[in-house]
Motif scaffolding. Structure first.
Motif, PDB file in Angstrom:
ATOM      1  N   SER A 328      47.454  42.062  28.551  1.00 34.42           N
ATOM      2  CA  SER A 328      47.690  43.402  28.017  1.00 34.42           C
ATOM      3  C   SER A 328      48.659  44.168  28.907  1.00 34.42           C
ATOM      4  CB  SER A 328      46.365  44.167  27.921  1.00 34.42           C
ATOM      5  OG  SER A 328      46.588  45.540  27.690  1.00 34.42           O
ATOM      6  N   ARG A 329      49.678  44.752  28.283  1.00 34.58           N
ATOM      7  CA  ARG A 329      50.637  45.556  29.051  1.00 34.58           C
ATOM      8  C   ARG A 329      49.950  46.761  29.684  1.00 34.58           C
ATOM      9  NH1 ARG A 329      53.724  49.991  27.837  1.00 34.58           N
ATOM     10  NH2 ARG A 329      52.916  49.974  25.699  1.00 34.58           N
ATOM     11  N   ALA A 330      48.953  47.307  28.998  1.00 33.16           N
ATOM     12  CA  ALA A 330      48.292  48.517  29.487  1.00 33.16           C
ATOM     13  C   ALA A 330      47.172  48.227  30.476  1.00 33.16           C
ATOM     14  CB  ALA A 330      47.740  49.321  28.310  1.00 33.16           C
ATOM     15  N   CYS A 405      42.186  46.400  24.223  1.00 33.96           N
ATOM     16  CA  CYS A 405      43.565  46.317  24.718  1.00 33.96           C
ATOM     17  C   CYS A 405      44.536  47.000  23.755  1.00 33.96           C
ATOM     18  CB  CYS A 405      43.964  44.852  24.915  1.00 33.96           C
ATOM     19  SG  CYS A 405      43.146  44.035  26.302  1.00 33.96           S
ATOM     20  N   GLU A 409      46.927  50.160  24.673  1.00 32.16           N
ATOM     21  CA  GLU A 409      48.385  50.136  24.559  1.00 32.16           C
ATOM     22  C   GLU A 409      48.896  51.293  23.708  1.00 32.16           C
ATOM     23  OE1 GLU A 409      49.085  46.174  23.239  1.00 32.16           O
ATOM     24  OE2 GLU A 409      48.427  45.312  25.150  1.00 32.16           O
TER      25      GLU A 409
END
Length: 417
Positions: A328-330, A405, A409
């Motif tokens: 997950s980018r976040a 996730c 995001e």
């Protein structure tokens, strides 16, 4: 409403909760009929909890079982006079709190602490005093300061893989806390109900990995104001016990009889089994007649194997959960310092994120978790959260994490705009 979350099929948008404290039925012990294979007993997961041959009858012969496990792993034997069987963690806790604290008293807890325990303390209208911890346990100097300023009657601790940050206290810290509390003439209650399955021989979660506070107190001559409880109900086995001096054990027995729990079917079974085990022991020692039936319940070997299987499953689920979060980018950053143990994962969100706000967003996606602040008697860290790795099946765990996730995001995308 259906949504695709990348797991190969469309899923109903139902709420997947990763906030609870139990385990899904697929992790309960298999039924007795399924366990016996030839002359050996195999332990695996996957049986319906209603068919579990342990279930609520696991208290049968528990005193002998504890000592059999103890002997199996090379630990000290537990005396019957210092043990009281219970139906699980909360009955043990309620009995002890009923005898040791009263409304208006102050009780010290670790920060963070079990939300179920905090709720039990608040119901009794006691003042809860949180004391911070480090990687070895509760901070000694902070505890000393709290004891001198607040005059609590009880210090409640969870030193063996707690159900929040999952710390295993060091031996040195255990001895320090015994000396501090007993020097202040304050009750010390050690809750050994672990987020990892206990009794798993040959693993880091063995019963003997962390020394018993009661044993340390006995060595130092300070065991009169130390009690410990342990339960296995968080791992699909509805049984527990309290260990303390004979005087307190008798008070607890009297209190349980006096409050009417003698009418409970489960408590009747516990007391009947206690009496039956005593008769069997007397017969072995030549003081009575041997009963036809052998002690009922669970073998030490079976319990050890079941615990080891659970801990392997918990570890595999933890690895899967971290892999989902890492993608997950976040939330990828939460994997770097993830804590927790056994069936829980404790994490801290990146700077600028709030777990309560993320929970609201995640619920709109169909997932939930426990904000870490709910495990704190005070304000708590608003960026922390706890995820249950065992409450749902593996598939639903992955799906729930994916939804969290996705919510994170979208949450950070709005924040960055």
């Amino acid at each position: 409403m259906k949504r695709s979350f990348g797991w190969g099929e469309e899923q109903e948008h139902d709420l997947i909760s990763l906030a609870g404290e139990g385990i899904e039925s697929g992790l309960y012990p298999v039924s007795k009929g399924q366990m016996v294979q030839g002359d050996e007993i195999s332990v695996e997961t996957g049986a319906d909890s209603r068919k579990s041959w342990m279930g609520e009858s696991a208290t049968a012969g528990l005193i002998d079982l504890i000592n059999n496990v103890s002997s199996f792993q090379g630990h000290l034997r537990i005396e019957e006079s210092s043990l009281l069987l219970t139906t699980g963690r909360m009955e043990a806790l309620e009995l002890l709190l009923g005898e040791l604290v009263k409304s208006g008293d102050s009780v010290v807890v670790e920060n963070p602490a079990s939300p179920a325990v905090l709720e039990a303390l608040h119901r009794r209208q006691v003042k809860v005093l949180p004391v911070d911890c480090d990687s070895e346990g509760i901070l000694p100097e902070a505890l000393k300061s709290c004891l001198s300023l607040q005059k609590p009657v009880l210090v409640y601790i969870t030193p063996d893989y707690s159900d929040t940050i999952g710390t295993l206290w060091s031996s040195i810290r255990r001895r320090e806390i015994v000396e501090i509390t007993q020097g202040a003439d304050i009750w010390l209650l050690s809750d050994r109900s672990s987020a990892a399955a206990p009794f798993a021989a040959g693993t880091e979660h063995s019963l003997g990995e962390g020394r018993s506070f009661y044993e340390i107190g006995r060595e130092q001559g300070h065991d009169e104001r130390i009690a410990e409880l342990m339960s296995m109900d968080g791992h699909g086995i509805h049984a527990g016990w309290i260990r303390a001096g004979e005087t307190l054990i008798q008070r607890l027995k009297d209190a349980r009889e006096g409050r009417g729990s003698a009418n409970s079917a489960r408590d009747k079974r516990i007391r009947a089994e206690e009496a039956r085990v005593r008769r069997i022991r007397e017969a072995r020692e030549g003081r009575g007649e041997v009963e036809d039936s052998c002690p009922a319940g669970v073998s030490a070997q079976l319990l050890v194997q079941h615990a080891a299987a659970l801990n392997r499953e918990y570890a595999a689920r933890r690895a899967e959960a971290l892999a989902v979060l890492a993608g997950s980018r976040a939330l990828g950053a939460v994997c770097q310092h993830a804590a927790g143990s056994g069936r829980f994962l404790w994490a801290e969100l990146p700077a600028g994120m709030d777990s309560a706000a993320l929970l609201r967003a995640a619920r709109l996606k169909g997932a939930a978790f426990l904000p870490g602040a709910r495990c704190c008697a005070g304000a708590g860290n608003t960026r922390t959260l706890r995820l249950s790795l065992a409450e749902q099946s593996r598939q639903r765990l992955r799906l729930g994490l994916a939804r969290i996730c996705e919510a994170a995001e979208e949450f950070t995308a709005r924040w960055e705009q």
